[in-house]
Design a protein around this motif. Structure first.
Motif, PDB file in Angstrom:
ATOM      1  N   THR A 126     116.795 106.788 128.759  1.00 39.43           N
ATOM      2  CA  THR A 126     117.461 107.426 129.889  1.00 39.43           C
ATOM      3  C   THR A 126     118.768 106.723 130.231  1.00 39.43           C
ATOM      4  N   LEU A 127     118.739 105.381 130.212  1.00 41.38           N
ATOM      5  CA  LEU A 127     119.887 104.577 130.597  1.00 41.38           C
ATOM      6  C   LEU A 127     120.037 103.392 129.649  1.00 41.38           C
ATOM      7  N   VAL A 128     121.274 102.927 129.504  1.00 43.57           N
ATOM      8  CA  VAL A 128     121.562 101.693 128.777  1.00 43.57           C
ATOM      9  C   VAL A 128     122.225 100.738 129.754  1.00 43.57           C
ATOM     10  N   HIS A 129     121.651  99.551 129.926  1.00 43.90           N
ATOM     11  CA  HIS A 129     122.138  98.555 130.883  1.00 43.90           C
ATOM     12  C   HIS A 129     122.614  97.346 130.091  1.00 43.90           C
ATOM     13  N   ALA A 130     123.920  97.069 130.145  1.00 43.54           N
ATOM     14  CA  ALA A 130     124.526  96.007 129.332  1.00 43.54           C
ATOM     15  C   ALA A 130     124.771  94.751 130.143  1.00 43.54           C
ATOM     16  N   PHE A 131     124.327  93.615 129.608  1.00 51.75           N
ATOM     17  CA  PHE A 131     124.544  92.302 130.211  1.00 51.75           C
ATOM     18  C   PHE A 131     125.377  91.454 129.251  1.00 51.75           C
ATOM     19  N   GLY A 132     126.558  91.014 129.696  1.00 50.31           N
ATOM     20  CA  GLY A 132     127.426  90.216 128.841  1.00 50.31           C
ATOM     21  C   GLY A 132     128.484  91.077 128.189  1.00 50.31           C
ATOM     22  N   GLY A 133     129.749  90.661 128.323  1.00 44.11           N
ATOM     23  CA  GLY A 133     130.871  91.473 127.862  1.00 44.11           C
ATOM     24  C   GLY A 133     130.841  91.823 126.386  1.00 44.11           C
ATOM     25  N   ARG A 134     130.266  90.962 125.547  1.00 47.09           N
ATOM     26  CA  ARG A 134     130.246  91.236 124.111  1.00 47.09           C
ATOM     27  C   ARG A 134     129.257  92.341 123.751  1.00 47.09           C
ATOM     28  N   ALA A 135     128.427  92.766 124.708  1.00 48.16           N
ATOM     29  CA  ALA A 135     127.480  93.853 124.455  1.00 48.16           C
ATOM     30  C   ALA A 135     128.011  95.203 124.923  1.00 48.16           C
ATOM     31  N   TRP A 136     129.132  95.205 125.628  1.00 45.95           N
ATOM     32  CA  TRP A 136     129.600  96.447 126.234  1.00 45.95           C
ATOM     33  C   TRP A 136     129.899  97.544 125.218  1.00 45.95           C
ATOM     34  N   ALA A 137     130.616  97.209 124.179  1.00 44.79           N
ATOM     35  CA  ALA A 137     131.045  98.242 123.232  1.00 44.79           C
ATOM     36  C   ALA A 137     129.845  98.909 122.567  1.00 44.79           C
ATOM     37  N   MET A 138     128.886  98.105 122.115  1.00 41.32           N
ATOM     38  CA  MET A 138     127.703  98.669 121.479  1.00 41.32           C
ATOM     39  C   MET A 138     126.865  99.458 122.478  1.00 41.32           C
ATOM     40  N   ALA A 139     126.733  98.944 123.686  1.00 41.63           N
ATOM     41  CA  ALA A 139     125.960  99.651 124.708  1.00 41.63           C
ATOM     42  C   ALA A 139     126.584 101.000 125.024  1.00 41.63           C
ATOM     43  N   SER A 140     127.903 101.014 125.103  1.00 42.16           N
ATOM     44  CA  SER A 140     128.607 102.262 125.376  1.00 42.16           C
ATOM     45  C   SER A 140     128.397 103.274 124.259  1.00 42.16           C
ATOM     46  N   GLU A 141     128.435 102.806 123.024  1.00 44.07           N
ATOM     47  CA  GLU A 141     128.252 103.711 121.889  1.00 44.07           C
ATOM     48  C   GLU A 141     126.817 104.231 121.823  1.00 44.07           C
ATOM     49  N   VAL A 142     125.852 103.365 122.062  1.00 43.61           N
ATOM     50  CA  VAL A 142     124.451 103.810 122.067  1.00 43.61           C
ATOM     51  C   VAL A 142     124.231 104.842 123.173  1.00 43.61           C
TER      52      VAL A 142
END
Length: 362
Positions: A84-100
Motif C-alpha cells: 500500500t505504501l513505501v516508507h523510506a528512511f535515509g536519503g540513499r534509499a529515496w530513489a529506489m523507494a520512489s521507483e518501487v
C-alpha cells in the motif's frame, strides 16, 4: 494496509532500534510491515533482525534502477498481498523507494530526519515523476521549519520519534565508579569535536577522572585519535565500531556529548535523555528536543571556553548535573513516547490511503 519500510545502509545500522520499535507499534495497529534493506546490510552477520526482511540492490547505475526495483517488487508480490505504501528512511534509499512506489502504484513516505534533506525533499516533491500520493514525516520542529523554508509541495506531518524511558531515571555518577562520557555524532564537524576533546583534556588537567567512548568511524572523520594522543587523553578514550547500536553500553554512561550542530535527529540522544543522562550539545535551530536548561546544556559548537565550563560544572557538581538528567527524563516520558510516534505515523498513512486525500494547506 501493508507497508514496505526501506532503509539505506547508514539508517539500517544506526537506527535499527527505532525501526524495530516502529514495526512492533504498527503491527499492534494491524499494519503489515516488510523491511527492505540493502544487500550489503543483509549479508552482515549482525544485520538488524526484523519480522520480515527482503534485500534490495541499493548500488547501481541510475538507468538500472527500474530493473532493480522490479526485482524487489517480484519478491514482494510472491507474498500475494500488494504493498500500500513505501516508507523510506535515509536519503540513499529515496530513489529506489520512489521507483518501487511508482511501479507498485503505492503511496510514498519520506522520513526527514535532518535539516540537510529539506532542499532535496523540495526537489522530489516538485518533480512531475514523483509517486502519488506522497507525504513527508518530520522528526523535529527544526526539520519542519527547514522544509517549509525550502518550499516543499508535499504534505508535512510532524512525527517526533519515540523511545522507551523507564519510570525512574538512572542513578548517575555512582560512588566507586569512574564517570563515563560518550561522544556521539557524525564526525563531520572537526572543530566541534576538537572543542569537546579539549574541554575534556582541561578537566583531566584539573584532576577529574573519567572514561570516554566514541564511534570509530566518526572519530576517524574528526581526527579524534591523534587529537586524543596530543591532548593526553589516549588512555581514557575507547573507540567502538558502530557505537550507536550499542545502546546496552552507552546508556550505562553518565554524560552524552553531541558537539555538532548539523540539524540531525538521533534516537541515541533521545534514549540518553530517557535514561536520565546529562546531555551537553551544540544547539540545533528551532529544535523542540534540545532545550537549554530543560533537556540539555547547549553550547556553541567550537566555543572552547563554554565547553570547558560545562564539563567542569558537570564533573565538579554531579548532583546538580543529575538534576538536568532528571528533567530530560521527564520531558522524554511526556513528549517522546513510542505510542505517540506510532500514532503520528499512522495519521500520515491514513491520509495517504484515503480515497481523496485533502490537499496540503498553505
Amino acid at each position: 494496509m501493508r507497508v514496505l519500510i526501506m532503509a539505506d545502509p547508514v539508517f539500517a545500522s544506526r537506527e535499527h532500534v527505532l525501526l524495530r520499535r516502529l514495526e512492533i507499534g504498527l503491527a499492534d495497529e494491524g499494519v503489515g510491515v516488510v523491511h527492505a534493506l540493502p544487500e550489503s546490510v543483509v549479508a552482515q552477520a549482525d544485520a538488524p533482525v526484523f519480522a520480515r526482511v527482503l534485500a534490495y540492490e541499493g548500488d547501481g547505475f541510475p538507468f538500472t534502477r527500474g530493473s532493480r526495483a522490479s526485482r524487489l517488487r517480484a519478491q514482494l508480490e510472491g507474498d500475494g498481498e500488494p504493498i500500500t505504501l513505501v516508507h523510506a528512511f535515509g536519503g540513499r534509499a529515496w530513489a529506489m523507494a520512489s521507483e518501487v512506489a511508482r511501479q507498485a502504484k503505492a503511496g510514498l513516505v519520506l522520513e526527514i530526519w535532518r535539516t540537510g534533506l529539506s532542499h532535496r525533499a523540495a526537489s522530489v516533491s516538485a518533480s512531475k515523476h514523483r509517486p502519488e500520493p506522497m507525504a513527508l514525516l518530520s522528526a523535529d520542529e527544526s526539520i519542519t521549519h527547514a522544509l517549509v523554508e525550502s518550499g516543499v509541495s508535499a504534505r508535512i506531518f510532524a512525527s517526533p520519534w519515540g523511545v522507551h524511558a523507564p519510570p525512574e531515571p538512572r542513578r548517575l555518577f555512582e560512588p566507586g565508579r569512574l564517570p563515563a562520557i560518550v561522544i556521539c555524532g557524525s564526525g563531520r564537524d572537526g572543530r566541534g569535536y576538537a572543542s569537546a576533546m579539549a574541554a575534556l583534556a582541561h578537566a583531566a588537567e584539573k584532576g577529574h577522572e573519567f572514561a570516554v567512548f566514541a564511534d570509530a568511524m566518526a572519530a576517524h572523520r574528526a581526527g579524534l585519535w591523534p587529537l586524543a594522543q596530543k591532548l593526553g587523553l589516549a588512555d581514557r578514550l575507547s573507540l567502538i565500531e558502530d557505537v550507536e547500536p550499542r545502546r546496552d553500553l552507552l546508556l550505562k554512561c553518565d554524560v552524552i556529548m553531541q558537539p555538532e550542530a548539523l540539524g540531525e535527529q538521533r534516537s541515541l540522544v533521545l534514549d540518553a535523555m530517557g535514561a536520565g543522562m546529562v546531555v551537553l550539545a551544540a544547539p540545533q535551530d528551532h529544535s523542540a528536543t534540545l532545550i537549554d536548561g530543560v533537556t540539555a546544556r547547549l553550547l556553541p559548537p567550537g566555543d572552547l571556553p563554554a565547553w570547558q565550563r560545562a564539563v567542569l560544572d558537570v564533573l565538579g557538581d554531579p548532583a546538580g548535573a543529575a538534576q538536568l538528567g532528571r528533567r530530560a527524563h521527564a520531558f522524554v516520558r511526556e513528549k517522546h513516547r513510542p505510542s505517540t510516534h506510532v500514532s503520528a505515523v499512522l495519521e500520515a498513512y491514513r491520509w495517504l490511503t484515503a480515497s481523496d486525500p485533502l490537499p496540503m494547506l498553505p
